[in-house]
Structure formats: C-alpha cells, structure tokens
Design a protein around this motif. Structure first.
Motif, short mmCIF file in Angstrom:
data_model
loop_
_atom_site.label_atom_id
_atom_site.label_comp_id
_atom_site.label_asym_id
_atom_site.label_seq_id
_atom_site.Cartn_x
_atom_site.Cartn_y
_atom_site.Cartn_z
N VAL A 5 0.89 -1.10 0.03
CA VAL A 5 0.09 -0.19 -0.02
C VAL A 5 0.95 1.28 0.01
CG1 VAL A 5 -0.20 -0.10 2.55
CG2 VAL A 5 -1.87 1.03 1.22
N THR A 6 0.56 2.12 -0.86
CA THR A 6 1.29 3.33 -1.00
C THR A 6 0.89 4.63 -0.17
OG1 THR A 6 0.35 4.01 -2.81
CG2 THR A 6 2.14 2.63 -3.29
N VAL A 7 1.80 5.16 0.43
CA VAL A 7 1.38 6.53 1.02
C VAL A 7 2.04 7.51 0.90
CG1 VAL A 7 0.51 5.02 3.25
CG2 VAL A 7 2.95 5.79 3.27
N PHE A 38 -6.51 9.70 0.55
CA PHE A 38 -7.07 8.66 -0.05
C PHE A 38 -6.19 7.36 0.55
CE2 PHE A 38 -8.58 11.87 -2.54
CZ PHE A 38 -10.25 11.50 -2.72
N ASP A 39 -4.84 7.69 0.83
CA ASP A 39 -3.87 6.61 1.14
C ASP A 39 -4.53 6.07 2.45
OD1 ASP A 39 -2.84 7.39 -1.06
OD2 ASP A 39 -0.97 8.33 -0.26
N GLU A 40 -5.03 7.12 3.41
CA GLU A 40 -5.46 6.42 4.78
C GLU A 40 -6.50 5.38 4.27
OE1 GLU A 40 -6.88 9.87 6.57
OE2 GLU A 40 -5.22 10.30 7.23
N CYS A 124 -3.11 14.59 -9.39
CA CYS A 124 -2.69 14.19 -10.72
C CYS A 124 -3.56 13.05 -11.20
CB CYS A 124 -1.20 13.63 -10.74
SG CYS A 124 -0.03 14.91 -11.06
N SER A 125 -3.83 12.27 -10.25
CA SER A 125 -4.41 10.99 -10.63
C SER A 125 -3.91 9.99 -11.46
CB SER A 125 -5.86 11.29 -10.80
OG SER A 125 -6.99 10.04 -10.84
N GLN A 126 -2.48 10.02 -11.43
CA GLN A 126 -1.98 9.29 -12.40
C GLN A 126 -1.13 8.01 -12.13
OE1 GLN A 126 0.46 12.43 -13.92
NE2 GLN A 126 -1.10 13.59 -15.04
N THR A 127 -0.61 8.13 -10.89
CA THR A 127 0.52 7.17 -10.46
C THR A 127 -0.23 5.69 -10.62
OG1 THR A 127 1.22 8.93 -9.09
CG2 THR A 127 2.34 6.63 -8.57
N GLY A 128 -1.42 5.46 -10.11
CA GLY A 128 -1.88 4.07 -10.07
C GLY A 128 -1.93 3.35 -11.29
P1 AMP Z 1 -1.29 11.36 -8.09
O1 AMP Z 1 -1.10 10.28 -9.24
O2 AMP Z 1 -0.08 12.01 -7.65
O3 AMP Z 1 -2.60 11.76 -7.69
O4 AMP Z 1 -1.21 10.02 -6.70
C1 AMP Z 1 -1.92 9.18 -6.56
C2 AMP Z 1 -1.43 8.18 -5.52
O5 AMP Z 1 -0.50 7.31 -5.97
C3 AMP Z 1 -1.53 8.61 -4.23
O6 AMP Z 1 -2.78 8.69 -3.61
C4 AMP Z 1 -0.44 7.79 -3.62
O7 AMP Z 1 -1.10 6.39 -3.30
C5 AMP Z 1 0.55 7.24 -4.70
N1 AMP Z 1 1.78 8.24 -4.55
C6 AMP Z 1 1.80 9.09 -5.63
N2 AMP Z 1 2.94 9.93 -5.02
C7 AMP Z 1 3.64 9.12 -3.98
C8 AMP Z 1 4.75 9.24 -3.29
N3 AMP Z 1 5.65 10.06 -3.42
N4 AMP Z 1 4.99 7.96 -2.48
C9 AMP Z 1 4.14 7.11 -2.06
N5 AMP Z 1 2.84 7.10 -2.92
C10 AMP Z 1 2.57 8.15 -3.98
#
Ligand code: AMP
Length: 249
Positions: A5-7, A38-40, A124-128
């Motif tokens: 799980v990412t935080v 959202f990470d909580e 961003c809603s991109q990382t996942g």
């Molecule tokens: P974002 O795409 O930046 O809106 O992030 C979406 C989700 O990706 C976040 O809610 C985190 O779960 C994860 N995430 C983004 N950046 C990080 C980071 N630096 N470290 C850990 N998780 C991250």
C-alpha cells in the motif's frame, strides 16, 4: 497474499495552502503535513484484508524526503507490518514515483497494490494507472468496494454515471475512492508499537530511477477571490437580477 500500500506525505487537508512568492509552487516550509487522505483509505483496506485473513502481510511504501518516514510510521501505527522508504530529495512526478514503485513491486511480488485515487497536493490521479501500465497488470481505479476471490478480485468502481463492477485477475493494481471505507485512527499503544516495526530504506539509485522532471511548472496562482453575494428581498427581485444583471435567464 502480500498487499503493498502506498502512502504519500502531503500538506494536511485542513491547512490553507499558500502560493510561494516566486509562483513556482506552494509553501511547504513549516506547514503541517499528513498522509494523503485517499492513502489512509488504502491502508485501512489493506489492514481489513489482513484482519479477514485474506492478506498475510501489509507493506507500506512511500517515496519522498527524509520526513516521509513519519507518514510511514502512521501507516505502521494503523496496522501495516513493515515499511519501505524510497528516499527522494526532490518532489517526483507521477511517472518517477510509478517507476520507483514498480522496482519495489518487482522485488516484493505482492498480490495486490493499493494506491489512492489521487494525491490532494498535485491532483494528478496518474500514479496508479502508470504503475499498472509499467507492470502490465490489470487496474481497478476509483474503487468503492473490493471482493477477493480465487486469484481474482471484483472491484466496484465509482464512475460518472453510477457504479461499474469489474473482475480483475490478480496480481492487480487498485486505487481507492472515498466510499471504500472509513479509516481508523491509530491508538497510542499502536503508535508506540509502530516505532519498533521494520522500516527499510532505499534510494532512487538503488532502484535505477532517474528523478529528472519531464514537466515544467510555468506558474502557480491562487484561485480568484470570490466576491461577496447580494441579498434579495423576494423571488421577484431575484428573477429580475438573474434576467437583467446576471443575464442567465
Ligand atoms: P497522484 O497520481 O499524484 O494523484 O497520486 C495517486 C496516488 O499515488 C497517491 O494517492 C499515492 O497512493 C500514490 N503516490 C503518489 N506519489 C507518491 C509518493 N511520492 N509516495 C508514495 N505514494 C505515492
């Protein structure tokens, strides 16, 4: 099954954000930071999977500056078993984070990776989505319900016109929406216990990730101030103002 799980450490949702004087970003010095909301929800879901006996281990991962360890400690206090801190002195863009997470996933081989649907700082809603693409794994984004089956997971997704249910083969990537659960608070004894839980430290060099940004921020501005409203005496005056001043009817 291991759940990763990412935080992300972000400015606390209750803090009024201030734009830096040079308009190149927002002020983070001496500002209260917290786990991305959202990470909580992601941590809570992972812990519930462990409590149900579906997950065997919950590993919290964060990419960021030294102080990101505080956010990981919160995840450990909520109930994660161990943490991995990927040190990055600069703020990474979602692609950089996704590449770092991919390297961690390759090493840890979880059955499920749970991220937030978006980070409230960059929105961003991109990382996942990027992580799922890099891994070539199925993705269930904006999840409001998870049902784990034999090697597959049913994900209820919050979409614009209602709820969509998808079935994914595991391993898979999930991103959490607001209604998935209500995260718990860490109790004081668990905060104390969390201090002793293992936290592994890695660097971007260890993971072979190039932190160079690909985007240039041109300008950050505060939204325009809202003008004060006017009180009308009756519906007739309201209709008149909508017609002659606002010109919307
Ligand atoms: P974002 O795409 O930046 O809106 O992030 C979406 C989700 O990706 C976040 O809610 C985190 O779960 C994860 N995430 C983004 N950046 C990080 C980071 N630096 N470290 C850990 N998780 C991250």
């Amino acid at each position: 099954m291991k759940v990763l799980v990412t935080v992300k450490r972000v400015i606390d949702a209750n803090v009024k954000v201030r734009v830096k004087a040079d308009q190149k970003g927002i002020e983070t010095q001496n500002v209260k930071m917290a786990m991305n909301p959202f990470d909580e929800i992601g941590v809570e879901e992972a812990i519930r999977l462990k409590e149900k006996g579906v997950a065997s281990e919950v590993v919290a991962v964060a990419v960021g500056v030294e102080k990101t360890q505080e956010t990981l400690r919160t995840a450990l206090a909520m109930g994660a078993d161990r943490a991995i801190h990927v040190l990055s002195e600069t703020e990474l863009e979602p692609l950089g984070v996704a590449k770092a997470l991919k390297a961690v996933v390759d090493a840890e081989a979880p059955g499920l990776v749970i991220l937030g649907k978006q980070a409230i700082d960059d929105d961003c809603s991109q990382t996942g989505q990027m992580l799922a693409a890099l891994l070539a794994w199925p993705q269930g984004t904006f999840a409001s319900k998870l049902e784990i089956g034999e090697g597959e997971i049913e994900v209820t997704r919050e979409v614009d016109n209602g709820l969509e249910t998808v079935m994914l083969k595991m391993p898979a990537v999930i991103t959490t929406d607001l209604r998935l659960n209500e995260p718990r608070y860490a109790s004081l004894p668990n905060i104390m216990k969390a201090k002793k839980k293992p936290m592994e430290k890695k660097t971007l060099v260890d993971l072979g990730v190039d932190p160079a940004p690909r985007l240039v921020v041109l300008k950050v501005e505060e939204p325009p101030k809202r003008e004060a409203g006017v009180k009308v005496t009756d519906a007739g005056e309201l209709v008149e103002k909508l017609r002659s001043e606002a010109k919307v009817i």
